[in-house]
Design an enzyme around this catalytic site. Structure first.
Site, PDB file in Angstrom:
ATOM      1  N   GLY A  43       0.817  -1.220   0.000  1.00  0.00           N
ATOM      2  CA  GLY A  43       0.000   0.000   0.000  1.00  0.00           C
ATOM      3  C   GLY A  43       0.844   1.260   0.000  1.00  0.00           C
ATOM      4  N   CYS A  44       1.906   1.251   0.784  1.00  0.00           N
ATOM      5  CA  CYS A  44       2.775   2.428   0.885  1.00  0.00           C
ATOM      6  C   CYS A  44       3.518   2.679  -0.425  1.00  0.00           C
ATOM      7  CB  CYS A  44       3.737   2.270   2.047  1.00  0.00           C
ATOM      8  SG  CYS A  44       2.880   2.144   3.635  1.00  0.00           S
ATOM      9  N   THR A  45       3.902   1.602  -1.098  1.00  0.00           N
ATOM     10  CA  THR A  45       4.564   1.738  -2.392  1.00  0.00           C
ATOM     11  C   THR A  45       3.588   2.296  -3.426  1.00  0.00           C
ATOM     12  OG1 THR A  45       6.094  -0.055  -1.871  1.00  0.00           O
ATOM     13  CG2 THR A  45       5.787   0.481  -4.211  1.00  0.00           C
ATOM     14  N   ALA A  48       3.123   6.041  -2.668  1.00  0.00           N
ATOM     15  CA  ALA A  48       4.298   6.825  -3.064  1.00  0.00           C
ATOM     16  C   ALA A  48       4.376   6.955  -4.584  1.00  0.00           C
ATOM     17  CB  ALA A  48       5.570   6.172  -2.512  1.00  0.00           C
TER      18      ALA A  48
END
Length: 151
Positions: A43-45, A48
């Site tokens: 999710g964070c990738t 970003a």
């Protein structure tokens, strides 16, 4: 919980190269500060990379984008290099900004309960006032939602 119309808490954190950045350094510009749980997680990738894909629009509108997690400066360096992220990532291992923005909360993951960073985004105006909050930001759409909101 912080509210729209309140002054954004200032913070001073380090980037991947060890340079200090304070939110107050960006007075006079709109600023998007997004808090995320961890570098190199799915999710964070995606979040970003969504900011990366929209980054030129942010630049054209004069808007600064800052990502904050409790990851180390070295982790941010690898994450930035791997995905060629063009914006600032700040390291908050002591939870200074994370707690000031009240995004460190109880979470459930795989049936286990623990404390962690809830993916949240704050948009500040040129005077450092909060003009929008995405309390449970969606990684795939957060970057474009903000651009639409700012017109």
């Amino acid at each position: 919980m912080l509210e729209i119309g309140s002054k954004a808490p200032d913070f001073t954190l380090y980037d991947r190269e060890g340079k200090q950045h304070s939110l107050s350094d960006y007075l006079g510009k709109k600023v998007v500060v997004y808090f995320y749980p961890r570098d190199n997680t799915p999710g964070c990738t995606r979040q970003a990379c969504a900011f990366k894909n929209s980054f030129q629009e942010y630049v054209n509108k004069g808007i600064e984008v800052i990502g904050i997690s409790k990851d180390s400066q070295a982790s941010h360096q690898k994450f930035t290099d791997k995905y060629e992220l063009p914006f600032l990532l700040l390291s908050d291992p002591d939870l200074q900004a994370i707690q000031a923005y009240d995004v460190y909360k109880e979470k459930k993951l795989y049936g286990k309960t623990g404390l962690g960073v809830v993916r949240s985004t704050f948009v500040m105006d040129e005077q450092g006032m909060i003009i929008q909050i995405y309390a449970k930001a969606k990684p795939d759409t957060n970057a474009t939602e903000i651009l639409e909101m700012l017109g």
